[in-house]
Enzyme design. Sequence first.
Site, PDB file in Angstrom:
ATOM      1  N   LYS A  98       0.841  -1.198   0.000  1.00 45.42           N
ATOM      2  CA  LYS A  98       0.000   0.000   0.000  1.00 45.42           C
ATOM      3  C   LYS A  98       0.883   1.258   0.000  1.00 45.42           C
ATOM      4  O   LYS A  98       2.088   1.181   0.247  1.00 45.42           O
ATOM      5  CB  LYS A  98      -0.913  -0.044   1.233  1.00 45.42           C
ATOM      6  N   HIS A 110      -1.802  -5.122   1.654  1.00 47.92           N
ATOM      7  CA  HIS A 110      -3.047  -5.883   1.540  1.00 47.92           C
ATOM      8  C   HIS A 110      -2.642  -7.274   1.092  1.00 47.92           C
ATOM      9  O   HIS A 110      -1.801  -7.408   0.197  1.00 47.92           O
ATOM     10  CB  HIS A 110      -3.991  -5.299   0.487  1.00 47.92           C
TER      11      HIS A 110
HETATM   12  P1  ADP Z   1      -6.900  -7.001   6.329  1.00 42.96           P
HETATM   13  O1  ADP Z   1      -6.203  -5.992   5.416  1.00 42.96           O
HETATM   14  O2  ADP Z   1      -6.018  -7.382   7.475  1.00 42.96           O
HETATM   15  O3  ADP Z   1      -7.462  -8.173   5.579  1.00 42.96           O
HETATM   16  P2  ADP Z   1      -9.640  -6.015   6.538  1.00 42.96           P
HETATM   17  O4  ADP Z   1      -9.945  -6.695   5.246  1.00 42.96           O
HETATM   18  O5  ADP Z   1     -10.516  -6.318   7.694  1.00 42.96           O
HETATM   19  O6  ADP Z   1      -8.125  -6.216   7.002  1.00 42.96           O
HETATM   20  O7  ADP Z   1      -9.710  -4.425   6.344  1.00 42.96           O
HETATM   21  C1  ADP Z   1      -9.187  -3.823   5.173  1.00 42.96           C
HETATM   22  C2  ADP Z   1      -8.313  -2.646   5.567  1.00 42.96           C
HETATM   23  O8  ADP Z   1      -9.128  -1.636   6.191  1.00 42.96           O
HETATM   24  C3  ADP Z   1      -7.215  -2.911   6.597  1.00 42.96           C
HETATM   25  O9  ADP Z   1      -6.032  -3.467   6.045  1.00 42.96           O
HETATM   26  C4  ADP Z   1      -6.981  -1.528   7.178  1.00 42.96           C
HETATM   27  O10 ADP Z   1      -6.116  -0.743   6.354  1.00 42.96           O
HETATM   28  C5  ADP Z   1      -8.366  -0.924   7.147  1.00 42.96           C
HETATM   29  N1  ADP Z   1      -9.083  -1.037   8.453  1.00 42.96           N
HETATM   30  C6  ADP Z   1      -9.678  -2.123   8.988  1.00 42.96           C
HETATM   31  N2  ADP Z   1     -10.262  -1.840  10.173  1.00 42.96           N
HETATM   32  C7  ADP Z   1     -10.027  -0.516  10.399  1.00 42.96           C
HETATM   33  C8  ADP Z   1     -10.373   0.413  11.457  1.00 42.96           C
HETATM   34  N3  ADP Z   1     -11.085   0.042  12.526  1.00 42.96           N
HETATM   35  N4  ADP Z   1      -9.954   1.688  11.346  1.00 42.96           N
HETATM   36  C9  ADP Z   1      -9.268   2.094  10.273  1.00 42.96           C
HETATM   37  N5  ADP Z   1      -8.910   1.287   9.248  1.00 42.96           N
HETATM   38  C10 ADP Z   1      -9.270  -0.001   9.293  1.00 42.96           C
HETATM   39 MG    MG Z   2      -9.036  -8.352   4.202  1.00 43.87          MG
END
Ligand code: ADP
Ligand code: MG
Length: 188
Positions: A10, A154
């Site tokens: 990212k 990501h």
């Molecule tokens: P991951 O990237 O670990 O798979 P998710 O798919 O749940 O996580 O969420 C996508 C992205 O959204 C995360 O990588 C993060 O950048 C952002 N994110 C998730 N939860 C939050 C939050 N509570 N506050 C701010 N950003 C968040």
């Molecule tokens: Mg995810």
Amino acid sequence: MIERTLVLVKPDGVYRALIGKSIAAFEDAGLKVIGIKMVKPDRSIVDKHYVADEEYLKSIGAKTINSYKKRGIEVKDTELQIGQRIRGYLFDYLTNKPVVAMVVEGNEAVANVKKITGATSPTDADRSSIRGMYSSDSYDLADAKKRAIKNMLHVSGDKADAAREVPLWFKESELVEYKRSDESMLYD
Ligand code: ADP
Ligand code: MG
């Protein structure tokens, strides 16, 4: 067995010059980069990447609520409200900013890449994971600043996500088949 998964470095990872360290962590684990490019994603690809699916948005909200709960903090918003708000932050985070997109291939690539990457919030992430090693961001800080958690990477969440995300970012013709010099140890 052999799988393919999507990795995005990212914008914060690119700006902090951590592209190389991210790739090295996957390569060191025996995983192979079979496609790579630097892009500035437009809004439409971010829209398709972070789908507006209710279940997915609720899962983001649930993880967030859980992390707050563990620290005894009560959250008033619903899972869906949190997920929807964060999806908005994700457009600001990724649209028209430099991103390195990669397809990583190898044994159980989806689970291995996820493990090497670490938990969503770097503060919760294992210290030896990429997010744990190179970031100290957290839910509270991101929420206070009204932005996405800057967690550098990501990676596809599961096999179904990987199957959807790889063709979203890469044409089959952009993926290159080759053999790593150490592959025979694992696969012969
Ligand atoms: P991951 O990237 O670990 O798979 P998710 O798919 O749940 O996580 O969420 C996508 C992205 O959204 C995360 O990588 C993060 O950048 C952002 N994110 C998730 N939860 C939050 C939050 N509570 N506050 C701010 N950003 C968040
Ligand atoms: Mg995810």
